[in-house]
Design a protein around this motif. Structure first.
Motif, PDB file in Angstrom:
ATOM      1  N   VAL A  70       0.832  -1.203   0.000  1.00 30.02           N
ATOM      2  CA  VAL A  70       0.000   0.000   0.000  1.00 30.02           C
ATOM      3  C   VAL A  70       0.870   1.259   0.000  1.00 30.02           C
ATOM      4  O   VAL A  70       0.523   2.254  -0.642  1.00 30.02           O
ATOM      5  CB  VAL A  70      -1.019  -0.020   1.167  1.00 30.02           C
ATOM      6  CG1 VAL A  70      -0.355   0.191   2.511  1.00 30.02           C
ATOM      7  CG2 VAL A  70      -2.123   0.985   0.928  1.00 30.02           C
ATOM      8  N   THR A  71       2.005   1.229   0.653  1.00 30.02           N
ATOM      9  CA  THR A  71       2.933   2.359   0.647  1.00 30.02           C
ATOM     10  C   THR A  71       3.463   2.586  -0.762  1.00 30.02           C
ATOM     11  O   THR A  71       3.494   3.715  -1.264  1.00 30.02           O
ATOM     12  CB  THR A  71       4.108   2.106   1.610  1.00 30.02           C
ATOM     13  OG1 THR A  71       3.585   1.908   2.917  1.00 30.02           O
ATOM     14  CG2 THR A  71       5.099   3.242   1.607  1.00 30.02           C
ATOM     15  N   TRP A  72       3.867   1.512  -1.403  1.00 26.10           N
ATOM     16  CA  TRP A  72       4.389   1.565  -2.764  1.00 26.10           C
ATOM     17  C   TRP A  72       3.312   2.091  -3.717  1.00 26.10           C
ATOM     18  O   TRP A  72       3.572   2.943  -4.561  1.00 26.10           O
ATOM     19  CB  TRP A  72       4.869   0.174  -3.156  1.00 26.10           C
ATOM     20  CG  TRP A  72       5.570   0.052  -4.460  1.00 26.10           C
ATOM     21  CD1 TRP A  72       6.798   0.530  -4.787  1.00 26.10           C
ATOM     22  CD2 TRP A  72       5.093  -0.647  -5.616  1.00 26.10           C
ATOM     23  NE1 TRP A  72       7.108   0.181  -6.085  1.00 26.10           N
ATOM     24  CE2 TRP A  72       6.076  -0.544  -6.608  1.00 26.10           C
ATOM     25  CE3 TRP A  72       3.922  -1.352  -5.892  1.00 26.10           C
ATOM     26  CZ2 TRP A  72       5.934  -1.123  -7.868  1.00 26.10           C
ATOM     27  CZ3 TRP A  72       3.778  -1.922  -7.151  1.00 26.10           C
ATOM     28  CH2 TRP A  72       4.779  -1.802  -8.114  1.00 26.10           C
ATOM     29  N   LEU A  73       2.081   1.606  -3.560  1.00 23.25           N
ATOM     30  CA  LEU A  73       0.965   2.020  -4.413  1.00 23.25           C
ATOM     31  C   LEU A  73       0.676   3.512  -4.245  1.00 23.25           C
ATOM     32  O   LEU A  73       0.504   4.241  -5.238  1.00 23.25           O
ATOM     33  CB  LEU A  73      -0.279   1.190  -4.078  1.00 23.25           C
ATOM     34  CG  LEU A  73      -1.470   1.320  -5.009  1.00 23.25           C
ATOM     35  CD1 LEU A  73      -1.127   0.783  -6.395  1.00 23.25           C
ATOM     36  CD2 LEU A  73      -2.663   0.569  -4.436  1.00 23.25           C
ATOM     37  N   TYR A  74       0.649   3.978  -2.998  1.00 16.45           N
ATOM     38  CA  TYR A  74       0.380   5.399  -2.756  1.00 16.45           C
ATOM     39  C   TYR A  74       1.540   6.282  -3.216  1.00 16.45           C
ATOM     40  O   TYR A  74       1.325   7.441  -3.572  1.00 16.45           O
ATOM     41  CB  TYR A  74       0.032   5.657  -1.287  1.00 16.45           C
ATOM     42  CG  TYR A  74      -1.454   5.472  -1.028  1.00 16.45           C
ATOM     43  CD1 TYR A  74      -2.280   6.548  -0.827  1.00 16.45           C
ATOM     44  CD2 TYR A  74      -2.029   4.199  -1.017  1.00 16.45           C
ATOM     45  CE1 TYR A  74      -3.649   6.389  -0.613  1.00 16.45           C
ATOM     46  CE2 TYR A  74      -3.376   4.026  -0.798  1.00 16.45           C
ATOM     47  CZ  TYR A  74      -4.190   5.117  -0.603  1.00 16.45           C
ATOM     48  OH  TYR A  74      -5.538   4.947  -0.393  1.00 16.45           O
ATOM     49  N   THR A  75       2.733   5.747  -3.226  1.00 16.39           N
ATOM     50  CA  THR A  75       3.870   6.496  -3.772  1.00 16.39           C
ATOM     51  C   THR A  75       3.676   6.714  -5.265  1.00 16.39           C
ATOM     52  O   THR A  75       3.889   7.826  -5.775  1.00 16.39           O
ATOM     53  CB  THR A  75       5.197   5.765  -3.497  1.00 16.39           C
ATOM     54  OG1 THR A  75       5.361   5.640  -2.080  1.00 16.39           O
ATOM     55  CG2 THR A  75       6.381   6.495  -4.087  1.00 16.39           C
ATOM     56  N   ILE A  76       3.254   5.681  -5.961  1.00 17.70           N
ATOM     57  CA  ILE A  76       2.967   5.804  -7.396  1.00 17.70           C
ATOM     58  C   ILE A  76       1.861   6.838  -7.602  1.00 17.70           C
ATOM     59  O   ILE A  76       1.978   7.736  -8.444  1.00 17.70           O
ATOM     60  CB  ILE A  76       2.571   4.437  -8.003  1.00 17.70           C
ATOM     61  CG1 ILE A  76       3.755   3.465  -7.971  1.00 17.70           C
ATOM     62  CG2 ILE A  76       2.052   4.614  -9.438  1.00 17.70           C
ATOM     63  CD1 ILE A  76       3.378   2.029  -8.312  1.00 17.70           C
TER      64      ILE A  76
END
Length: 189
Positions: A70-76
């Motif tokens: 979820v962190t990676w997704l929100y970074t994108i």
């Protein structure tokens, strides 16, 4: 704290495209809400939400389990929102209103308010939205997730890949920035 998405991410990395459907069903609504609050345009938010998942799909091999999915997704998503805000299209799209604006209008003070009070409240909300648009991206993201999306500092920290204390600091700085722009936004009526 484990990443409940990790088995699906690993399946997707192994070539099981159906895992993407499950990841999308888990995160699409919240992600759309975050992006919508960021860009304030429904069509752009829908497009950027889809683009976030497309980029995640094509970059899934680069995901490392040291970070939560979820962190990676929100970074994108945040990077796409930043790019959108910088683009000419992003600047133009912020001049339009979504159908959600009508829903928000229903949450304003009671219908007993005088027309001049309603107009002033609408102007204040529009000015506040413009001021939030002008915040630096890290402050804007933290403020949107906590104040507008209702996440705790811990939940926002997970989504943004930082600590709860950093979120607290960013919110404080965002409010100070908004207060400097227009003190009346933060005063209680």
């Amino acid at each position: 704290m484990g990443d409940e998405d990790l088995p699906l991410v690993q399946s997707l990395q192994a070539g099981d495209d159906t895992a993407l459907d499950e990841l999308m069903s888990r995160h699409q609504t919240a992600l759309f809400g975050f992006i919508y609050r960021y860009v304030r345009n429904e069509a752009d938010a829908a497009e950027l939400t889809q683009e976030t998942f497309v980029r995640a799909y094509f970059s899934i091999a680069s995901f490392r389990p040291e970070a939560r999915f979820v962190t990676w997704l929100y970074t994108i998503a945040t990077n796409l929102c930043r790019d959108h805000a910088r683009s000419r299209h992003g600047k133009e799209s912020r001049k339009t209103y979504s159908i959600f604006e009508d829903e928000k209008a229903g949450e304003l003070p009671s219908s007993d308010a005088r027309p001049d009070q309603k107009a002033e409240k609408h102007e204040d909300m529009a000015a506040l939205e413009l001021a939030i648009d002008q915040l630096p991206h890290d402050l804007k993201s933290a403020l949107i997730l906590t104040a507008l999306e209702g996440l705790s500092h811990v939940e926002a920290a997970v989504r943004l890949g930082t600590t709860p204390k950093t979120i607290e600091t960013r919110i404080y700085r965002a409010r100070k920035h908004l207060e400097a722009l227009r003190p009346k936004f933060l005063k209680k009526s």
